[in-house]
Write an enzyme that holds these catalytic residues in place. Structure first.
Site, PDB file in Angstrom:
ATOM      1  N   LYS A   1      44.832  30.754  26.407  1.00 10.92           N
ATOM      2  CA  LYS A   1      45.279  31.704  27.433  1.00 10.92           C
ATOM      3  C   LYS A   1      45.024  33.119  26.938  1.00 10.92           C
ATOM      4  O   LYS A   1      45.479  33.503  25.867  1.00 10.92           O
ATOM      5  CB  LYS A   1      46.758  31.520  27.750  1.00 10.92           C
ATOM      6  CG  LYS A   1      47.210  32.343  28.953  1.00 10.92           C
ATOM      7  CD  LYS A   1      48.671  32.130  29.268  1.00 10.92           C
ATOM      8  CE  LYS A   1      49.033  32.838  30.565  1.00 10.92           C
ATOM      9  NZ  LYS A   1      48.664  34.263  30.583  1.00 10.92           N
TER      10      LYS A   1
ATOM     11  N   LYS B   1      53.174  28.353  26.986  1.00  9.66           N
ATOM     12  CA  LYS B   1      53.276  29.519  26.106  1.00  9.66           C
ATOM     13  C   LYS B   1      54.365  29.274  25.074  1.00  9.66           C
ATOM     14  O   LYS B   1      55.368  28.622  25.379  1.00  9.66           O
ATOM     15  CB  LYS B   1      53.600  30.774  26.925  1.00  9.66           C
ATOM     16  CG  LYS B   1      52.559  31.096  27.979  1.00  9.66           C
ATOM     17  CD  LYS B   1      53.010  32.197  28.913  1.00  9.66           C
ATOM     18  CE  LYS B   1      53.087  33.530  28.210  1.00  9.66           C
ATOM     19  NZ  LYS B   1      53.388  34.634  29.165  1.00  9.66           N
TER      20      LYS B   1
ATOM     21  N   PHE C   1      35.628  31.317  32.460  1.00  9.81           N
ATOM     22  CA  PHE C   1      36.121  29.942  32.355  1.00  9.81           C
ATOM     23  C   PHE C   1      35.810  29.072  33.570  1.00  9.81           C
ATOM     24  O   PHE C   1      36.124  27.888  33.583  1.00  9.81           O
ATOM     25  CB  PHE C   1      37.621  29.897  32.059  1.00  9.81           C
ATOM     26  CG  PHE C   1      38.494  30.679  32.997  1.00  9.81           C
ATOM     27  CD1 PHE C   1      38.703  30.271  34.300  1.00  9.81           C
ATOM     28  CD2 PHE C   1      39.117  31.833  32.558  1.00  9.81           C
ATOM     29  CE1 PHE C   1      39.516  30.979  35.152  1.00  9.81           C
ATOM     30  CE2 PHE C   1      39.938  32.553  33.402  1.00  9.81           C
ATOM     31  CZ  PHE C   1      40.144  32.131  34.705  1.00  9.81           C
TER      32      PHE C   1
ATOM     33  N   GLU D   1      42.459  25.138  27.202  1.00  9.19           N
ATOM     34  CA  GLU D   1      41.802  26.430  27.000  1.00  9.19           C
ATOM     35  C   GLU D   1      42.808  27.429  26.439  1.00  9.19           C
ATOM     36  O   GLU D   1      44.004  27.341  26.725  1.00  9.19           O
ATOM     37  CB  GLU D   1      41.249  26.985  28.322  1.00  9.19           C
ATOM     38  CG  GLU D   1      40.195  26.129  28.973  1.00  9.19           C
ATOM     39  CD  GLU D   1      39.781  26.671  30.343  1.00  9.19           C
ATOM     40  OE1 GLU D   1      40.344  27.705  30.759  1.00  9.19           O
ATOM     41  OE2 GLU D   1      38.925  26.052  30.987  1.00  9.19           O
TER      42      GLU D   1
ATOM     43  N   ARG E   1      42.589  39.388  35.135  1.00  8.84           N
ATOM     44  CA  ARG E   1      41.783  38.390  35.848  1.00  8.84           C
ATOM     45  C   ARG E   1      40.689  39.114  36.628  1.00  8.84           C
ATOM     46  O   ARG E   1      40.964  39.990  37.463  1.00  8.84           O
ATOM     47  CB  ARG E   1      42.684  37.605  36.790  1.00  8.84           C
ATOM     48  CG  ARG E   1      42.044  36.386  37.416  1.00  8.84           C
ATOM     49  CD  ARG E   1      41.894  35.250  36.415  1.00  8.84           C
ATOM     50  NE  ARG E   1      41.463  34.026  37.080  1.00  8.84           N
ATOM     51  CZ  ARG E   1      42.297  33.116  37.559  1.00  8.84           C
ATOM     52  NH1 ARG E   1      43.606  33.284  37.456  1.00  8.84           N
ATOM     53  NH2 ARG E   1      41.824  32.023  38.129  1.00  8.84           N
TER      54      ARG E   1
ATOM     55  N   LYS F   1      50.250  26.339  32.402  1.00 17.50           N
ATOM     56  CA  LYS F   1      50.188  27.184  31.209  1.00 17.50           C
ATOM     57  C   LYS F   1      51.365  26.862  30.290  1.00 17.50           C
ATOM     58  O   LYS F   1      52.497  26.700  30.738  1.00 17.50           O
ATOM     59  CB  LYS F   1      50.170  28.670  31.579  1.00 17.50           C
ATOM     60  CG  LYS F   1      51.289  29.154  32.459  1.00 17.50           C
ATOM     61  CD  LYS F   1      51.058  30.614  32.837  1.00 17.50           C
ATOM     62  CE  LYS F   1      52.092  31.103  33.846  1.00 17.50           C
ATOM     63  NZ  LYS F   1      51.851  32.485  34.284  1.00 17.50           N
TER      64      LYS F   1
ATOM     65  N   GLU G   1      38.490  36.216  32.555  1.00 21.06           N
ATOM     66  CA  GLU G   1      39.488  37.193  32.113  1.00 21.06           C
ATOM     67  C   GLU G   1      38.777  38.308  31.359  1.00 21.06           C
ATOM     68  O   GLU G   1      37.954  38.044  30.474  1.00 21.06           O
ATOM     69  CB  GLU G   1      40.512  36.513  31.202  1.00 21.06           C
ATOM     70  CG  GLU G   1      41.781  37.285  30.999  1.00 21.06           C
ATOM     71  CD  GLU G   1      42.856  36.931  32.014  1.00 21.06           C
ATOM     72  OE1 GLU G   1      43.941  37.522  31.945  1.00 21.06           O
ATOM     73  OE2 GLU G   1      42.602  36.066  32.871  1.00 21.06           O
TER      74      GLU G   1
END
EC number: 6.5.1.1
Length: 944
Positions: free
Chosen positions: A282, A466, A382, A280, A287, A464, A340
């Protein structure tokens, strides 16, 4: 799902509501007195005294009032109270001045506005306001005001806050507020003001009050986030919670599951996720969980920390910036969504930076429709966690996704479902990261396909990934404010948390792999960590707006203590050589999110902070209202963080950290050194010699730090003796050896007096050769010309010793140093000097892609050079990419070329590669205007 707690009847008090004054005197005042005066003469610790006061109060309440403590608890914990008053310091000051009929801008009003500068220990705005009232009227002797009365008045204050705006003119006319001011005693009034300002009334002892009432109260509050529910269910200490009581309940906020950041190869990430995962995007937002109840008649929006934002996004399907656009199937009576909230720019069709989220909601709220504003909130869903009375958290992720897609109809650019794709293997991660970078996204989240949802956890099921950017220190850091220095612009000193002994030791193990492949459920982050102390880490002034300065001041007002008057408690706060003018207890403080370029442990800065290092290029991104101070960045997080990025003036992070815990006298030195030292036999090599060691030593080949204490211990083990004062000359100067490799203040003073200083290598080589060796040039740190001349006669033209054997490594080093002339190195600029505008971009090598001959390009390059930066014509050599054009076609062409090269870089790497940030040209001008490098992510390249 029905919990056993649901069958418990609500508690009833058997006695009428006690007086508010009784609550103040029996709880608030007594705790305040311990905070100010301590426990001298009682033989009890402060913590014990707090528990004694609170447990006595709780016992009295149970015996004289009943089992419902909510009316008192909501006053003792005002920041947990869901009532909103919109009363800030300035409004309250103007209101009281108007009530006292003081002229506008009177001396009293000015004093109150500047109250922070004159408040003493334990004082705050509320006490100063009461002082001014007491000067002008007698204490009222009217009928007592009960706790229930106070709560009724606060209900009214909260209810009419939107009636005519919450300014001082409306507040001074408020009947419930005036009734309290005119009829409360001065003690009551002080705490009433604290309550409406949402100050901490019992100063960081809230957890003790909750635990004294019920042993499970604090845990239950972390799941439910509602004092009324906690007190209505947990009033009998004998009735304990069960595991299923800590599950999701519709209508009540909970702590969500979080994704884990790892520093692993793509292959290890795949193995962790069993080579079966959903990818997915980010999101850069906030949140938010949505609780949908009774077919949409009631809707609630909660943040990650349980803050209620329903007033921003809508309370039902009939109205609201987001709620009126929720489209569920008719069969959905109630559900809980996780997602989010981001800000969407309707004109440019892009998602904007995080800080605009709530601002966009307020603007849309004022226009009554998100179609009338340029940017508005967009809710990206999500996960589905609860549906029609059943918790879905035990179900596998893919099944929850199926249910979500079957019950929710998205509305483009307002309520959308986050796209996810099922992936397998390394190449899919690389491809998804390429796409994220090309879209300017924060990165991607990889979720194990069959994972359940774990409330209040951060485990290996969600990872996650990044992009790693050059000239940046990993992720942004959430740091707690512990000090303040005044100037043209206030600067705040921030600290790192040190966890308790058990957790501290746990983190000292092998951290090369943060993820445990053997278990998916073990790595759940404990949201209630025990903090042992806080170490000073950095000072920040850049990035904080005037409004944010005011907000920080409002939140922390009354809690600052002048260091010159009250020394900070060493058991809680540890500072380096830099001591702030004011300090604050962390429980009363605020959390800032800090972005930094790298770590800095230059000689001038490493002693300033208790961590022996600091941040270079620190910049405040935002105030973290959603963060508890106990959840901030820790010392162990710093240990586990990745190697410092490309700035050549900084070493690898492990050698940078000189993080020596002074209390425990820990030594950051490798096991190999310990083993080598243990293998050396105890000898009398240094018999008859006296040593004065002045500094630590970092080995040149391995970067291992050998502390002064280690050197001293080694010398003693081999027959030497230590002295600590050479100036007294109680010993024969010929027997004394001064050892140092740093020009410390003391070392310079001894050099000025004519003493010869030897390098620590001499000590280590003597031990290696098992005898005293003669002084040679490489052992001379700072010696007289006479001694150096003698030393140089003991080596050949290459520096090879005539007496001692030489290793292959040392010979190679000598050969390279003598026979090759190294190119001129980069100019090392002290971090203090970097603050001058001339060196603003001194760590930048910029690449400006050109598509035509243009003055735009030339001006950008000229600005970079004027402020100390460099320009390169190769993207592979840069650490910053600036897209110069405003023309959409040229800009798109440049971005396509840049992204193609980045894709090649990602494909060629087995781990997440370090890439250069891509920014719009406005980044250069904003950095120059603020005299610091502003966050690159705030200046994305759009409209291409």
């Amino acid at each position: 799902m029905i919990s056993a707690l649901d069958s418990i009847p609500e508690p009833q008090n058997f006695a009428p509501s006690p007086d508010f004054k009784w609550l103040c005197e029996e709880l608030f005042v007594k705790i305040h007195e311990v905070q100010i005066n301590g426990t001298a003469g009682t033989g009890k610790s402060r913590s014990f005294k707090y528990y004694e006061i609170i447990s006595n109060f709780v016992e009295m309440w149970r015996k004289t009032v009943g089992n419902n403590i909510y009316p008192a608890l909501v006053l003792a914990l005002p920041y947990r109270d869901r009532r909103i008053y919109n009363i800030k310091d300035y409004v309250l000051i103007r209101t009281i001045c108007s009530y006292l009929k003081l002229p506008k801008n009177s001396a009293t009003e000015q004093r109150l506005k500047d109250w922070k500068q004159r408040v003493g220990k334990g004082g705050n705005l509320s006490s100063l306001l009461v002082e001014e009232i007491a000067k002008r009227r007698a204490e009222p002797s009217s009928k007592a005001i009960t706790i229930d009365n106070v709560n009724h008045y606060l209900d009214s204050l909260s209810g009419d806050r939107f009636a005519s705006g919450r300014g001082f003119k409306s507040l001074v006319k408020s009947k419930p507020f005036l009734h309290c001011v005119e009829n409360m005693s001065f003690v009551e009034l002080k705490y009433f003001f604290d309550i409406v300002l949402k100050n901490r009334v019992i100063g960081g002892q809230e957890h003790k009050l909750l635990n004294c009432w019920h042993p499970d109260a604090q845990d239950y509050l972390s799941v439910i986030s509602d004092l009324k529910v906690v007190t209505s269910k947990l009033y009998d200490p004998k009735v304990r919670l069960k595991d299923d009581d800590l599950s999701i309940k519709v209508g009540f906020a909970f702590a969500p599951q979080l994704a884990k950041k790892v520093n692993l190869s793509y292959e290890k990430i795949c193995r962790t996720l069993h080579d079966d995962f959903l990818v997915e995007e980010k999101m850069d937002g906030e949140r938010i969980q949505v609780h949908y109840m009774n077919y949409g008649e009631s809707i609630k929006f909660f943040s990650r920390r349980g803050i209620d934002y329903t007033y921003l996004y809508g309370a039902s399907l009939s109205s609201g910036t987001i709620s009126q656009h929720l489209r569920f199937t008719d069969s959905v009576k109630e559900c809980v969504l996780d997602g989010e909230m981001v800000t969407f720019d309707a004109k440019r069709r892009v998602i904007l930076p995080f800080g605009l989220v709530k601002g966009s909601a307020k603007e849309a709220l004022s226009f009554n429709s998100i179609n009338n504003v340029d940017f508005h909130p967009l809710y990206m869903v999500f996960d589905l966690l609860y549906l029609n009375g059943t918790s879905l958290t035990p179900l596998p992720l893919h099944q929850r996704k199926q249910y979500l897609n079957s019950i929710l109809s998205p509305l483009k650019n307002i309520v959308e479902i986050v796209r996810s794709s099922r992936c397998y293997g390394v190449e899919s991660i690389k491809k998804s990261l390429e796409v994220a970078i090309s879209l300017g996204s924060e990165g991607v989240v990889l979720k194990y396909y069959n994972s359940s949802y774990n409330v209040a956890s951060r485990n290996n099921n969600w990872i996650k990934v990044k992009p790693e950017y050059l000239e940046e220190f990993g992720e942004n850091l959430d740091l707690i404010v512990i000090g303040r220095d005044s100037g043209k612009k206030d600067s705040f000193m921030l600290g790192l948390l040190v966890l308790d002994e058990e957790e501290y030791k746990k983190h000292q193990g092998d951290s090369s792999e943060i993820v445990d492949h053997s278990s998916q459920e073990k790595h759940i982050q404990n949201s209630r960590r025990r903090v042992k102390k806080i170490l000073s880490f950095c000072s920040i002034a850049n990035g904080i707006s005037q409004e944010e300065f005011k907000e920080i001041d409002r939140k922390t007002r009354g809690h600052w203590k002048r260091t010159s008057e009250v020394a900070p408690p060493a058991s809680i706060l540890e500072f380096g050589s830099k001591i702030p003018a004011e300090w604050i207890d962390p429980s009363e403080s605020i959390v800032l999110e800090i972005k930094s370029r790298s770590l800095d442990n230059t000689e001038t800065n490493m002693q300033k902070y208790a961590t022996n290092c600091t941040l270079y290029g620190g910049y405040c991104k935002r105030i973290r209202y959603d963060k508890e101070w106990t959840d901030c960045y820790t010392l162990n997080d710093l240990y586990e963080s990745r190697t410092v990025k490309s700035n050549p003036s900084y070493q690898a992070e492990r050698s940078q950290l000189g993080l020596i815990r002074k209390k425990r006298k820990r030594v950051l030195i490798s096991d190999s050194f310990h083993q080598n030292r243990k293998q050396l036999p105890i000898s009398n090599i240094f018999a008859g010699l006296l040593f004065y060691v002045l500094s630590d030593y970092v080995t040149e080949d391995t970067g291992i730090r050998i502390t002064r204490a280690e050197l001293e211990k080694t010398i003693v083990e081999h027959g030497g003796k230590l002295i600590y004062n050479v100036i007294l000359k109680r010993h024969s100067i010929g027997d004394v050896r001064l050892i140092s490799c740093k020009t410390t203040t003391e070392c310079k003073a001894l050099i000025d007096r004519g003493y010869d200083i030897l390098h620590p290598n001499w000590v280590l080589d003597c031990i290696a050769y098992k005898r005293l060796i003669l002084i040679e040039p490489n052992y001379c740190f700072n010696v007289s010309q006479k001694m150096r001349a003698v030393a140089e006669k003991r080596v050949d033209c290459l520096g090879d010793s005539f007496e001692n054997d030489i290793s292959e490594t040392k010979l190679s080093s000598l050969y390279k140093s003598q026979l090759s002339l190294p190119p001129m190195g980069e100019l090392e600029i002290d971090s203090e000097v970097r603050r001058f505008p001339l060196f603003l971009f001194s760590n930048r090598i910029a690449y400006v892609p050109r598509r035509k001959i243009s003055t735009e390009d030339d001006i950008i390059e000229m600005k970079i050079k004027l402020f100390g930066g460099k320009i390169t014509d190769q993207q592979s050599l840069c650490n910053l990419i600036i897209i110069p054009y405003t023309d959409p076609i040229l800009r798109k062409d440049c971005m396509n070329e840049v992204h193609e090269k980045i894709k090649e870089q990602i494909k060629a790497s087995d781990t997440i590669p370090k890439i250069a940030r891509v920014v719009a040209p406005e980044w250069v001008d904003h950095s120059i205007n603020e005299n610091c490098q502003v966050p690159e992510e705030d200046f994305p390249v759009v409209n291409y």
